[in-house]
Design an enzyme around this catalytic site. Structure first.
Site, PDB file in Angstrom:
ATOM      1  N   ALA A  65       8.470  -8.207  -6.654  1.00 27.49           N
ATOM      2  CA  ALA A  65       9.255  -9.328  -6.629  1.00 27.49           C
ATOM      3  C   ALA A  65       8.839 -10.392  -5.680  1.00 27.49           C
ATOM      4  O   ALA A  65       8.414  -9.974  -4.628  1.00 27.49           O
ATOM      5  CB  ALA A  65      10.566  -8.794  -6.841  1.00 27.49           C
ATOM      6  N   GLY A 109       8.584  -4.512  -8.210  1.00 21.64           N
ATOM      7  CA  GLY A 109       8.888  -5.263  -9.514  1.00 21.64           C
ATOM      8  C   GLY A 109       7.911  -5.152 -10.607  1.00 21.64           C
ATOM      9  O   GLY A 109       8.056  -5.059 -11.629  1.00 21.64           O
ATOM     10  N   GLU A 112       7.890  -1.586 -11.756  1.00 18.51           N
ATOM     11  CA  GLU A 112       9.150  -1.495 -12.912  1.00 18.51           C
ATOM     12  C   GLU A 112       9.034  -2.174 -14.071  1.00 18.51           C
ATOM     13  O   GLU A 112       9.410  -1.870 -14.875  1.00 18.51           O
ATOM     14  CB  GLU A 112      10.406  -2.170 -11.942  1.00 18.51           C
ATOM     15  CG  GLU A 112      10.622  -1.410 -10.815  1.00 18.51           C
ATOM     16  CD  GLU A 112      11.725  -1.978  -9.826  1.00 18.51           C
ATOM     17  OE1 GLU A 112      12.777  -1.317  -9.761  1.00 18.51           O
ATOM     18  OE2 GLU A 112      11.426  -2.874  -9.382  1.00 18.51           O
ATOM     19  N   GLU A 132       9.543  -0.946  -1.658  1.00 20.46           N
ATOM     20  CA  GLU A 132      10.834  -1.739  -1.237  1.00 20.46           C
ATOM     21  C   GLU A 132      11.295  -1.221   0.215  1.00 20.46           C
ATOM     22  O   GLU A 132      11.953  -2.263   0.996  1.00 20.46           O
ATOM     23  CB  GLU A 132      11.818  -1.893  -2.189  1.00 20.46           C
ATOM     24  CG  GLU A 132      11.469  -2.751  -3.591  1.00 20.46           C
ATOM     25  CD  GLU A 132      10.693  -1.876  -4.567  1.00 20.46           C
ATOM     26  OE1 GLU A 132      10.535  -2.320  -5.814  1.00 20.46           O
ATOM     27  OE2 GLU A 132      10.197  -0.576  -4.390  1.00 20.46           O
TER      28      GLU A 132
END
Length: 258
Positions: A65, A109, A112, A132
């Site tokens: 992300a 992300g 994911e 993360e």
């Protein structure tokens, strides 16, 4: 709608979305996710696209992300905006099959997003991870939940607590990816799989996807009961009659999505 962060095309009933933020290794920001969701929902509603492929670049599917976007946010900012909720909820609600074609990094992300797809075909260059914790946070688009379901508690816990990346050989052994192909053949192999799905009955494919997903959401007994009800319901469709007639007549079925 003109897109700034993705490239889109439709080929043989397959809608292909290419994440396109090369300078940021396709990091997922709000603009990219908004564009992606818009396209996926549009294709899900329409009739032109029968199967969807999401991919990135040779170097990165998506390297995570967008940290620059998240770093200044406060708890209340994240809570009020319900950050990442629409990405998780709306992509997971797409009814048509979605295949992820992953090369290079699929981290945070990006990992994911790949797991939000129905299955992953990976290049031999792919690497998966949830790093993360190195940033003082944890996965926020379902990573702690989907990764655990896919690879088991021990590997998921290690990846989320240490931030260790998983190479593609381990990812295949662990069940995270469906298969591994040479990087040069990734899109050819993925499109071959997607075209095969696109040749099938769309409503039957959607019902099959729903039934498989139910396995992660309920008990075995309830899941089998759900499967049986959906299986019985398929005998009210034209495509079931056509598919079985074509088999008996040794010809290719002509599905009409009804």
């Amino acid at each position: 709608m003109e897109f700034q962060n993705i490239l889109v095309k439709i080929e043989d009933g397959v809608g292909v979305v290419t994440l396109n933020r090369p300078k940021a290794l396709n990091a997922l920001n709000n603009e990219l996710l908004t564009e992606l969701i818009h396209v996926l929902e549009d294709w899900d509603r329409g009739n032109e696209v029968r199967c969807i492929v999401i991919t990135g670049s040779d170097r990165a599917f998506a390297a995570g992300a967008d940290i620059k976007e998240m770093a200044p946010q406060s708890y209340m900012d994240m809570y009020k905006a319900n950050f990442f909720a629409q990405a998780n909820d709306r992509i997971s609600a797409i009814r048509k099959p979605i295949v992820a074609a992953v090369a290079g990094y699929a981290l945070g992300g990006g990992c994911e997003l790949a797991m939000l797809c129905d299955f992953i075909i990976a290049a031999d260059s792919a690497k998966f991870g949830q790093p993360e914790i190195n940033l003082g946070v944890m996965p926020g688009i379902g990573g702690t939940q989907r990764l655990t379901r896919y690879v088991g508690k021990s590997k998921a816990m290690e990846m989320c607590l240490i931030g260790r990346n998983m190479d593609v050989a381990e990812a295949e052994r662990a069940g995270l990816v469906s298969r591994v192909v040479p990087a040069a053949e990734l899109m050819n192999e993925t499109m071959k799989a997607a075209r095969t799905i696109a040749e099938r009955s769309v409503p039957i494919a959607m019902m099959t996807k729903e039934a498989v997903n139910r396995a992660y959401e309920t008990t075995l007994a309830e899941g089998v009961r759900f499967e049986r009800r959906v299986f019985h319901a398929m005998f009210a469709t034209h495509d079931q009659k056509e598919g079985m007639a074509a088999f008996g007549e040794k010809r290719k079925p002509a599905f009409e999505d009804k």
